[in-house]
Design a protein around this motif. Structure first.
Motif, PDB file in Angstrom:
ATOM      1  N   GLU A  72     -11.063  -5.555 -22.007  1.00 19.27           N
ATOM      2  CA  GLU A  72     -10.934  -6.619 -21.010  1.00 19.27           C
ATOM      3  C   GLU A  72      -9.719  -6.385 -20.116  1.00 19.27           C
ATOM      4  O   GLU A  72      -9.802  -6.543 -18.898  1.00 19.27           O
ATOM      5  N   ARG A  73      -8.590  -6.002 -20.718  1.00 18.83           N
ATOM      6  CA  ARG A  73      -7.390  -5.731 -19.918  1.00 18.83           C
ATOM      7  C   ARG A  73      -7.602  -4.519 -19.011  1.00 18.83           C
ATOM      8  O   ARG A  73      -7.149  -4.503 -17.871  1.00 18.83           O
ATOM      9  N   GLU A  74      -8.303  -3.518 -19.511  1.00 17.66           N
ATOM     10  CA  GLU A  74      -8.590  -2.338 -18.689  1.00 17.66           C
ATOM     11  C   GLU A  74      -9.474  -2.704 -17.500  1.00 17.66           C
ATOM     12  O   GLU A  74      -9.239  -2.258 -16.372  1.00 17.66           O
ATOM     13  N   GLU A  78      -8.519  -2.502 -13.499  1.00 16.71           N
ATOM     14  CA  GLU A  78      -9.350  -1.751 -12.556  1.00 16.71           C
ATOM     15  C   GLU A  78      -9.812  -2.643 -11.410  1.00 16.71           C
ATOM     16  O   GLU A  78      -9.853  -2.205 -10.256  1.00 16.71           O
ATOM     17  N   ALA A  79     -10.156  -3.899 -11.696  1.00 23.24           N
ATOM     18  CA  ALA A  79     -10.557  -4.834 -10.643  1.00 23.24           C
ATOM     19  C   ALA A  79      -9.388  -5.098  -9.693  1.00 23.24           C
ATOM     20  O   ALA A  79      -9.574  -5.175  -8.469  1.00 23.24           O
ATOM     21  N   ARG A  81      -6.881  -3.010  -9.075  1.00 28.04           N
ATOM     22  CA  ARG A  81      -6.698  -1.793  -8.274  1.00 28.04           C
ATOM     23  C   ARG A  81      -7.745  -1.686  -7.172  1.00 28.04           C
ATOM     24  O   ARG A  81      -7.442  -1.288  -6.054  1.00 28.04           O
ATOM     25  N   GLU A  82      -8.980  -2.033  -7.491  1.00 34.70           N
ATOM     26  CA  GLU A  82     -10.058  -1.983  -6.495  1.00 34.70           C
ATOM     27  C   GLU A  82      -9.793  -2.979  -5.369  1.00 34.70           C
ATOM     28  O   GLU A  82     -10.020  -2.674  -4.197  1.00 34.70           O
ATOM     29  N   GLN A  83      -9.287  -4.172  -5.702  1.00 41.65           N
ATOM     30  CA  GLN A  83      -8.968  -5.170  -4.691  1.00 41.65           C
ATOM     31  C   GLN A  83      -7.857  -4.676  -3.769  1.00 41.65           C
ATOM     32  O   GLN A  83      -7.947  -4.827  -2.549  1.00 41.65           O
ATOM     33  N   VAL A  84      -6.829  -4.073  -4.342  1.00 44.64           N
ATOM     34  CA  VAL A  84      -5.732  -3.524  -3.531  1.00 44.64           C
ATOM     35  C   VAL A  84      -6.269  -2.419  -2.628  1.00 44.64           C
ATOM     36  O   VAL A  84      -5.918  -2.337  -1.444  1.00 44.64           O
ATOM     37  N   ARG A  85      -7.136  -1.571  -3.166  1.00 46.70           N
ATOM     38  CA  ARG A  85      -7.718  -0.484  -2.375  1.00 46.70           C
ATOM     39  C   ARG A  85      -8.546  -1.043  -1.221  1.00 46.70           C
ATOM     40  O   ARG A  85      -8.435  -0.576  -0.082  1.00 46.70           O
ATOM     41  N   GLN A  86      -9.373  -2.036  -1.495  1.00 47.39           N
ATOM     42  CA  GLN A  86     -10.202  -2.641  -0.447  1.00 47.39           C
ATOM     43  C   GLN A  86      -9.345  -3.323   0.613  1.00 47.39           C
ATOM     44  O   GLN A  86      -9.650  -3.233   1.813  1.00 47.39           O
TER      45      GLN A  86
END
Length: 98
Positions: A72-74, A78-79, A81-86
């Motif tokens: 869950e923490r992983e 990842e979510a 990181r994906e938000q920052v990338r987007q």
């Protein structure tokens, strides 16, 4: 090479790869300990000492106690990181051309 049979070489290679897998597991658990937001500083220090001083016992206890929430923490990380990338991609695309 005559005094080192093929089976002995196989077991040496097997132990080497098991050692590498053990180091990978240990690093994954240490990363999870320090990334965990629900642990206090004392909790992180305690888990780290247990995992470093008593490696086999510490890792097994950690996996039994907190193994379910590791994934869950992983996924949350990842979510994020994906938000920052987007957000970065949107900020670059929406800039007017110079």
């Amino acid at each position: 090479m005559d005094d080192y049979p093929l089976l002995g070489m196989f077991f040496t290679i097997l132990w080497f790869f098991l050692f590498i897998a053990w180091i990978s597991c240990l690093l994954s658990i240490l990363r999870d300990i320090f990334r965990s937001a629900d642990l206090s500083g004392a909790g992180k220090a305690g888990w780290t000492l247990l995992v470093v001083l008593l490696p086999l016992f510490g890792v097994l206890v950690y996996l039994l106690a907190r193994g379910d929430s590791m994934q869950e923490r992983e996924l949350q990380e990842e979510a994020r990181r994906e938000q920052v990338r987007q957000d970065y991609i949107r900020s670059v695309v929406n800039k007017p051309a110079a």
